[in-house]
Structures are given as C-alpha cells and as structure tokens.
Motif scaffolding. Structure first.
Motif, PDB file in Angstrom:
ATOM      1  N   GLY A  82       0.859  -1.295  -0.193  1.00 53.47           N
ATOM      2  CA  GLY A  82       0.118   0.069  -0.086  1.00 53.47           C
ATOM      3  C   GLY A  82       0.942   1.136   0.046  1.00 53.47           C
ATOM      4  O   GLY A  82       1.924   1.247   0.151  1.00 53.47           O
ATOM      5  N   ALA A  83       0.095   2.327   0.096  1.00 49.99           N
ATOM      6  CA  ALA A  83       0.700   3.711   0.316  1.00 49.99           C
ATOM      7  C   ALA A  83       1.142   3.856   1.561  1.00 49.99           C
ATOM      8  O   ALA A  83       0.656   3.765   2.545  1.00 49.99           O
ATOM      9  CB  ALA A  83      -0.255   4.677  -0.247  1.00 49.99           C
ATOM     10  N   ILE A  84       2.541   4.580   1.699  1.00 50.67           N
ATOM     11  CA  ILE A  84       3.052   4.668   3.277  1.00 50.67           C
ATOM     12  C   ILE A  84       2.084   5.681   3.952  1.00 50.67           C
ATOM     13  O   ILE A  84       1.910   5.400   5.073  1.00 50.67           O
ATOM     14  CB  ILE A  84       4.370   5.387   3.202  1.00 50.67           C
ATOM     15  N   ALA A  85       1.956   6.517   3.243  1.00 51.75           N
ATOM     16  CA  ALA A  85       0.722   7.778   3.732  1.00 51.75           C
ATOM     17  C   ALA A  85      -0.555   7.146   4.156  1.00 51.75           C
ATOM     18  O   ALA A  85      -1.075   7.468   5.487  1.00 51.75           O
ATOM     19  CB  ALA A  85       0.717   8.962   2.983  1.00 51.75           C
ATOM     20  N   ASP A  86      -1.007   6.136   3.437  1.00 50.70           N
ATOM     21  CA  ASP A  86      -2.250   5.620   3.847  1.00 50.70           C
ATOM     22  C   ASP A  86      -1.878   4.658   5.107  1.00 50.70           C
ATOM     23  O   ASP A  86      -2.819   4.530   6.125  1.00 50.70           O
ATOM     24  CB  ASP A  86      -2.828   4.708   2.715  1.00 50.70           C
ATOM     25  N   ASN A  87      -0.956   4.067   5.285  1.00 45.45           N
ATOM     26  CA  ASN A  87      -0.599   3.084   6.487  1.00 45.45           C
ATOM     27  C   ASN A  87      -0.464   3.899   7.640  1.00 45.45           C
ATOM     28  O   ASN A  87      -0.994   3.428   8.802  1.00 45.45           O
ATOM     29  CB  ASN A  87       0.559   2.263   6.161  1.00 45.45           C
ATOM     30  N   LEU A  88       0.121   4.822   7.401  1.00 44.46           N
ATOM     31  CA  LEU A  88       0.311   5.977   8.748  1.00 44.46           C
ATOM     32  C   LEU A  88      -0.702   6.445   9.116  1.00 44.46           C
ATOM     33  O   LEU A  88      -1.132   6.712  10.421  1.00 44.46           O
ATOM     34  CB  LEU A  88       1.669   6.723   8.332  1.00 44.46           C
ATOM     35  N   THR A  89      -1.626   6.975   7.962  1.00 47.14           N
ATOM     36  CA  THR A  89      -2.818   7.635   8.348  1.00 47.14           C
ATOM     37  C   THR A  89      -3.808   6.834   9.324  1.00 47.14           C
ATOM     38  O   THR A  89      -4.358   6.986  10.222  1.00 47.14           O
ATOM     39  CB  THR A  89      -3.674   8.047   7.010  1.00 47.14           C
ATOM     40  N   ARG A  90      -3.861   5.533   8.712  1.00 49.60           N
ATOM     41  CA  ARG A  90      -4.851   4.652   9.387  1.00 49.60           C
ATOM     42  C   ARG A  90      -4.250   4.301  11.034  1.00 49.60           C
ATOM     43  O   ARG A  90      -4.969   4.173  11.829  1.00 49.60           O
ATOM     44  CB  ARG A  90      -4.702   3.347   8.577  1.00 49.60           C
ATOM     45  N   ALA A  91      -2.805   4.035  11.045  1.00 53.82           N
ATOM     46  CA  ALA A  91      -2.305   3.741  12.375  1.00 53.82           C
ATOM     47  C   ALA A  91      -2.298   5.058  13.323  1.00 53.82           C
ATOM     48  O   ALA A  91      -2.786   4.740  14.322  1.00 53.82           O
ATOM     49  CB  ALA A  91      -0.736   3.412  12.085  1.00 53.82           C
ATOM     50  N   VAL A 194       9.402  10.005   0.641  1.00 55.57           N
ATOM     51  CA  VAL A 194       8.785   8.751   0.021  1.00 55.57           C
ATOM     52  C   VAL A 194       9.197   8.720  -1.391  1.00 55.57           C
ATOM     53  O   VAL A 194       9.316   9.766  -2.212  1.00 55.57           O
ATOM     54  CB  VAL A 194       7.191   8.835   0.069  1.00 55.57           C
ATOM     55  N   ARG A 195       9.852   7.436  -1.708  1.00 56.84           N
ATOM     56  CA  ARG A 195      10.400   6.886  -2.779  1.00 56.84           C
ATOM     57  C   ARG A 195       9.558   6.232  -3.914  1.00 56.84           C
ATOM     58  O   ARG A 195       9.760   5.685  -4.783  1.00 56.84           O
ATOM     59  CB  ARG A 195      11.817   6.644  -2.717  1.00 56.84           C
ATOM     60  N   ASP A 196       8.385   5.606  -3.298  1.00 59.83           N
ATOM     61  CA  ASP A 196       7.367   5.097  -3.803  1.00 59.83           C
ATOM     62  C   ASP A 196       6.295   5.755  -4.541  1.00 59.83           C
ATOM     63  O   ASP A 196       5.839   6.857  -4.210  1.00 59.83           O
ATOM     64  CB  ASP A 196       6.769   3.952  -2.893  1.00 59.83           C
ATOM     65  N   ALA A 197       5.934   5.388  -5.965  1.00 62.48           N
ATOM     66  CA  ALA A 197       4.836   6.048  -6.570  1.00 62.48           C
ATOM     67  C   ALA A 197       3.761   6.036  -6.005  1.00 62.48           C
ATOM     68  O   ALA A 197       2.948   7.032  -6.231  1.00 62.48           O
ATOM     69  CB  ALA A 197       5.075   5.552  -8.039  1.00 62.48           C
ATOM     70  N   SER A 198       3.202   5.099  -5.218  1.00 58.31           N
ATOM     71  CA  SER A 198       1.987   5.010  -4.463  1.00 58.31           C
ATOM     72  C   SER A 198       1.603   6.204  -3.561  1.00 58.31           C
ATOM     73  O   SER A 198       0.807   6.384  -3.152  1.00 58.31           O
ATOM     74  CB  SER A 198       1.787   3.653  -4.191  1.00 58.31           C
ATOM     75  N   ARG A 199       3.143   6.469  -3.003  1.00 57.57           N
ATOM     76  CA  ARG A 199       3.007   7.546  -1.701  1.00 57.57           C
ATOM     77  C   ARG A 199       2.025   7.183  -0.730  1.00 57.57           C
ATOM     78  O   ARG A 199       1.654   7.981  -0.172  1.00 57.57           O
ATOM     79  CB  ARG A 199       2.841   8.978  -2.112  1.00 57.57           C
TER      80      ARG A 199
END
Length: 199
Positions: A82-91, A194-199
C-alpha cells in the motif's frame, strides 16, 4: 452487587469502565467513585484489587500500553504494501481514536501516577513513547525496503507524527478530525522522503 459476591475478571471490568469514562467524559471525570459506579461494583472491589486509586491508574495505563502490541504488529506487517501515507494515516487514526489522548492527560496531571509509572517506565510518557517506537520501526522497515529515502530520519518523523497527531486530536469539545486532515498531516510530515510512486 452484594458484598462478598465474586466478580469474574474484576480488573478487566474496572479497566473497561475507566476506558469508557475517559472516552466519553475525559480524564477529569475519572474518579474512584465514577469508576466503581460505571463498573457497577462496590467501592471495596477497587481496593480489594489495588492498593489505592493511583495504583489502579498505573495498572490501567500499563495495560493499555501492552494492548498496543497488536497495533504495532499490524503496522510493521504493512511495510512494503500500500501507500506509506495511507498506512500511517490508518495507524495514527487508530491510535488517537483510542484512549491515548486521555491517558496522556492522566499521566501529565497526576504526580503520584507519574511517580508510580517511573518504576516500570523510566523515560517518556507511556502510550506516546510506545507509539513513537511503533512508527519509527515501521518507517525503518520502509526505508530498508527502499520506499523511503535512505537519509530519512525515521525517529524525527515518528516523533513529529505523534506530537502533531496529539495536537490534532487533543480538543475533546469538537468532532474528531476528518480523515483528509490526518492524511494531510502525514504527507506534510513525510515531505519528499517517500520514494514509492503510490505514496
């Protein structure tokens, strides 16, 4: 509840009552009288299991810290997906949607509780310290996977997320922040790391 009647899992009953009071009414409302009334038990039940109210509060705080293990594992297992920002937002939403904000207020304003906790928790504020470690571990895993820039200071990012998240959620008189506001906080904190395109 008649005196002398055994109450199964009395500690859990009291812990659950404390959490309900904190989430509903805030830390100022958590008194020994309110606790036993919410739990539906006699005041003697509290003193049968704990030396005093601050001993109860210390046990409650440490129990809530231990319960963060599942959140920590879930976030760590999300690394690389998934996107790093989404993972952190959920957490972040899960953390501050819990009793965390009220626990921090309890620890901050009760001197005797802080003194008791120092025996087992010598530095930092329980819950927030554990949460910062949880975020730093996740960010470290993402950095090792190459999805974060190698120069990313994961500890600083983790502490910033926790501090900014606390400020965002701290106002008990208004509704919780919108998911978009939490995600904006996360993406702003991450910046260009963030270096992943999905951010």
């Amino acid at each position: 509840m008649p005196t002398g009647t055994a109450i199964p899992d009395a500690r859990e009953q009291l812990f659950g009552a404390a959490e309900r009071i904190l989430l509903r009414d805030g830390p100022n409302a958590l008194t020994s009288r309110a606790l036993t009334a919410e739990a539906g038990v006699a005041k003697g039940v509290l003193h049968r299991h704990f030396a005093n109210f601050d001993a109860f509060l210390a046990a409650f705080v440490l129990d809530r810290v231990e319960r963060m293990d599942a959140q920590t594992a879930a976030l760590r297992n999300a690394a690389g997906t998934g996107a790093i920002a989404d993972n952190l937002t959920r957490a972040l939403t899960a953390l501050y949607g819990s009793v965390a904000v009220s626990v921090v207020a309890l620890v901050t304003f009760r001197d005797e509780l802080r003194d008791r906790l120092r025996d087992t928790w010598p530095a930092g504020v329980p819950v927030l310290t554990e949460a910062a470690t949880m975020f730093a571990d996740y960010l470290t895993a993402e950095r090792e996977l190459g999805r974060l820039a190698p120069e990313t200071d994961v500890e600083t990012v983790a502490f910033t997320l926790i501090g900014a998240g606390h400020l965002l959620y701290a106002d008990r008189k208004s509704a919780p922040p919108e998911p978009a506001a939490v995600r904006r906080l996360v993406t702003t904190t991450l910046g260009d790391s963030v270096r992943d395109a999905s951010r």
